[in-house]
Structures are given as structure tokens and as C-alpha cells.
Write a protein that holds these residues in place. Structure first.
Motif, mmCIF file in Angstrom:
data_model
loop_
_atom_site.group_PDB
_atom_site.id
_atom_site.type_symbol
_atom_site.label_atom_id
_atom_site.label_comp_id
_atom_site.label_asym_id
_atom_site.label_seq_id
_atom_site.Cartn_x
_atom_site.Cartn_y
_atom_site.Cartn_z
ATOM 1 N N ASP A 93 0.826 -1.210 0.000
ATOM 2 C CA ASP A 93 0.000 0.000 0.000
ATOM 3 C C ASP A 93 0.858 1.258 0.000
ATOM 4 O OD1 ASP A 93 -2.352 -1.431 -0.102
ATOM 5 O OD2 ASP A 93 -2.747 -1.318 2.059
ATOM 6 N N ASN A 94 2.014 1.205 0.660
ATOM 7 C CA ASN A 94 2.929 2.339 0.626
ATOM 8 C C ASN A 94 3.439 2.603 -0.789
ATOM 9 O OD1 ASN A 94 3.588 3.781 3.177
ATOM 10 N ND2 ASN A 94 3.905 1.718 3.945
ATOM 11 N N ILE A 95 3.758 1.548 -1.512
ATOM 12 C CA ILE A 95 4.194 1.713 -2.901
ATOM 13 C C ILE A 95 3.060 2.282 -3.737
ATOM 14 C CG2 ILE A 95 4.908 0.475 -5.002
ATOM 15 C CD1 ILE A 95 7.151 0.906 -2.955
ATOM 16 N N ASN A 96 1.846 1.833 -3.496
ATOM 17 C CA ASN A 96 0.686 2.367 -4.207
ATOM 18 C C ASN A 96 0.555 3.873 -3.957
ATOM 19 O OD1 ASN A 96 -1.699 1.729 -5.864
ATOM 20 N ND2 ASN A 96 -2.840 2.409 -4.075
ATOM 21 N N ASP A 97 0.778 4.288 -2.707
ATOM 22 C CA ASP A 97 0.724 5.716 -2.371
ATOM 23 C C ASP A 97 1.806 6.500 -3.114
ATOM 24 O OD1 ASP A 97 -1.382 5.261 -0.669
ATOM 25 O OD2 ASP A 97 -0.196 5.384 1.172
ATOM 26 N N MET A 102 3.187 10.323 -7.639
ATOM 27 C CA MET A 102 3.954 10.693 -8.835
ATOM 28 C C MET A 102 3.064 11.108 -10.004
ATOM 29 S SD MET A 102 7.069 7.918 -9.061
ATOM 30 C CE MET A 102 7.802 8.693 -10.499
ATOM 31 N N ARG A 103 1.772 10.880 -9.874
ATOM 32 C CA ARG A 103 0.869 11.085 -11.003
ATOM 33 C C ARG A 103 0.889 12.520 -11.554
ATOM 34 N NH1 ARG A 103 -2.990 8.575 -13.768
ATOM 35 N NH2 ARG A 103 -4.866 9.694 -14.402
ATOM 36 N N LEU A 107 1.723 13.319 -15.515
ATOM 37 C CA LEU A 107 0.750 13.918 -16.426
ATOM 38 C C LEU A 107 1.173 15.284 -16.960
ATOM 39 C CD1 LEU A 107 -2.576 13.010 -14.561
ATOM 40 C CD2 LEU A 107 -1.638 11.921 -16.608
ATOM 41 N N GLU A 108 2.188 15.880 -16.354
ATOM 42 C CA GLU A 108 2.650 17.212 -16.776
ATOM 43 C C GLU A 108 3.202 17.172 -18.201
ATOM 44 O OE1 GLU A 108 3.298 20.833 -17.350
ATOM 45 O OE2 GLU A 108 2.496 20.324 -15.356
ATOM 46 N N LYS A 109 2.739 18.087 -19.039
ATOM 47 C CA LYS A 109 3.141 18.100 -20.452
ATOM 48 C C LYS A 109 4.415 18.914 -20.697
ATOM 49 C CE LYS A 109 -0.522 15.748 -21.628
ATOM 50 N NZ LYS A 109 -0.376 14.307 -21.909
ATOM 51 N N ASP A 110 4.635 19.938 -19.906
ATOM 52 C CA ASP A 110 5.825 20.761 -20.066
ATOM 53 C C ASP A 110 7.049 20.021 -19.519
ATOM 54 O OD1 ASP A 110 7.764 22.916 -18.672
ATOM 55 O OD2 ASP A 110 6.832 23.800 -20.458
ATOM 56 N N GLU A 116 11.041 19.307 -12.818
ATOM 57 C CA GLU A 116 10.998 19.953 -11.502
ATOM 58 C C GLU A 116 10.072 19.192 -10.549
ATOM 59 O OE1 GLU A 116 9.848 23.995 -12.019
ATOM 60 O OE2 GLU A 116 11.610 24.508 -13.220
ATOM 61 N N LEU A 117 8.919 18.760 -11.058
ATOM 62 C CA LEU A 117 7.957 18.035 -10.225
ATOM 63 C C LEU A 117 8.521 16.694 -9.773
ATOM 64 C CD1 LEU A 117 4.603 18.767 -12.102
ATOM 65 C CD2 LEU A 117 5.239 19.562 -9.814
ATOM 66 N N TYR A 118 9.205 16.001 -10.675
ATOM 67 C CA TYR A 118 9.813 14.718 -10.311
ATOM 68 C C TYR A 118 10.890 14.908 -9.247
ATOM 69 C CZ TYR A 118 7.655 11.587 -13.779
ATOM 70 O OH TYR A 118 6.771 10.808 -14.490
ATOM 71 N N GLN A 119 11.724 15.935 -9.412
ATOM 72 C CA GLN A 119 12.790 16.177 -8.439
ATOM 73 C C GLN A 119 12.219 16.550 -7.079
ATOM 74 O OE1 GLN A 119 15.984 15.510 -8.749
ATOM 75 N NE2 GLN A 119 15.646 14.818 -10.847
ATOM 76 N N LYS A 120 11.161 17.346 -7.078
ATOM 77 C CA LYS A 120 10.499 17.714 -5.823
ATOM 78 C C LYS A 120 9.917 16.488 -5.138
ATOM 79 C CE LYS A 120 7.174 21.079 -3.970
ATOM 80 N NZ LYS A 120 6.811 20.267 -2.844
#
Length: 204
Positions: A93-97, A102-103, A107-110, A116-120
Motif C-alpha cells: 500500500d505504501n508503494i501504491n501511495d 507521482m501522477r 501527467l505534466e506536459k511541459d 521539476e515536479l519529479y525532483q520535488k
């Protein structure tokens, strides 16, 4: 042995844990993949309009962790008793969270904003979780997350963190030798190694 058909996009994503369980158990299954362009036509045929979906002799099961939990229990990877099974569920369940978290980045197109979102996410979510799990692995002392034998919890952590290593390198594991060793342990399992080498090459 039941006839398994696993339906999902041509991605690892939320179906990969079920694939890892089936491969580790040495169970044959039909890995039915489709492209995103095909999804609108298929969506109405799926319960709850979602995938993955597991067809077991014509009976349908939805929800990724439900599917993986069922397969783990069916094929001896769920834990030796009810407490171990509950612990394995907790880790999965932790992995599911983490996957859900990360979603927004996924989904970010830019491209620059996505990076930046992944690094954050790695700093704010992954790093604290790695620190917690490292202590739990050390406390358990067996090299596994639960008990003394391989469970689907180990496969879940391998599937997720091996993906992060592939995408971002190993820096986030520099203070986590126990988790790094778990990833290596699972990766070296003959059935897992064979699957990883033969599965379709996808970005995620």
C-alpha cells in the motif's frame, strides 16, 4: 492451474507487480497490452472503467493491489501467517501511495516543469520513505521486508525502486544500503532476471 489473462497498457505501471509475482511463481499468463489510443474503445468493457484487470478463467478482478494480493496468496508469496500478510499489505500500500503521488508529474506536459515536479517528489516523498524503510529493513534483519522469506512486498519495492534507479540513478539510495541490497537480491532471482530481460521495453 487457472488460465490468467492480465489486461493493461503497454507500460509497466500498475500492472508490473502482478507480472513480477506471476513470473517469480513460474506461472504462465497472457500479458495483454494495448496502446493509449486503443483505450477509449476498451474502457467501457472494463469493470469500473479502469485497468489493470485480471481475467481468471473468465472471472474478472480489478484494482491493482487486489490483483497482486490475490496472486501472492494463491502462489505462496503473501507471507507465512496473517501478521506477515498484513505487513506485506502495508508495504504494498505504501508503494501504491508513492505511485499515486507521482501522477501529477507523470501527467505534466511541459518537460521542464515535469522534471521539476519529479525532483520535488524525490526530495519530499521518496527520500523520507527510503529513510524509514531502511530502518525497518535493518530491524527485520533478514534482508527482506517481511519475515525471513521473499514476499510480494519485496517484489513491490523492487519494481518501484528499480524504476527510479533506472530513471534517476542511485543517488537517493546512497544512505540506504539495506534497500539497495534488497533491490539487488530481487533483481538476481532467476525468474525475475529472465522476465526483466525479456519484457517489452517501455519508458515507464
Amino acid at each position: 492451474m487457472p488460465a490468467y489473462k492480465l489486461h493493461y497498457f503497454n507500460l509497466r505501471g500498475r500492472a508490473e507487480l502482478a507480472r513480477l509475482i506471476l513470473n517469480q511463481a513460474g506461472v504462465e499468463f497472457e500479458d495483454i497490452r494495448f496502446e493509449r489510443s486503443e483505450w477509449p474503445a476498451l474502457k467501457a468493457t472494463m469493470p469500473f472503467g479502469q485497468v489493470p484487470v485480471l481475467d481468471v478463467d473468465g472471472q474478472i478482478l480489478a484494482q491493482s493491489n487486489t490483483i497482486s494480493r490475490y496472486l501472492a496468496r494463491k502462489h505462496g508469496l503473501a507471507g507465512k501467517d496473517e501478521w506477515e500478510q498484513a505487513q506485506a499489505d502495508m508495504y504494498a500500500d505504501n508503494i501504491n501511495d508513492l505511485m499515486t503521488g507521482m501522477r501529477p508529474a507523470f501527467l505534466e506536459k511541459d518537460a521542464e516543469k515535469q522534471k521539476e515536479l519529479y525532483q520535488k517528489f524525490l526530495v519530499d516523498n521518496v527520500a523520507p520513505h527510503v529513510a524509514i524503510v531502511e530502518k525497518q529493513l535493518e530491524k527485520n534483519g533478514s534482508g527482506h521486508l517481511v519475515g525471513t522469506e521473499l514476499t510480494w512486498a519485496d517484489l513491490a519495492y523492487y519494481g518501484y525502486f528499480a524504476f527510479l534507479v533506472e530513471k534517476y540513478g542511485e543517488d537517493f539510495l546512497k544512505d540506504a544500503p539495506q534497500l539497495k541490497a534488497l533491490i539487488a537480491l530481487v533483481e538476481a532471482l532467476p525468474n525475475i532476471k529472465k522476465w526483466v530481460e525479456s519484457r517489452p521495453k517501455t519508458e515507464i
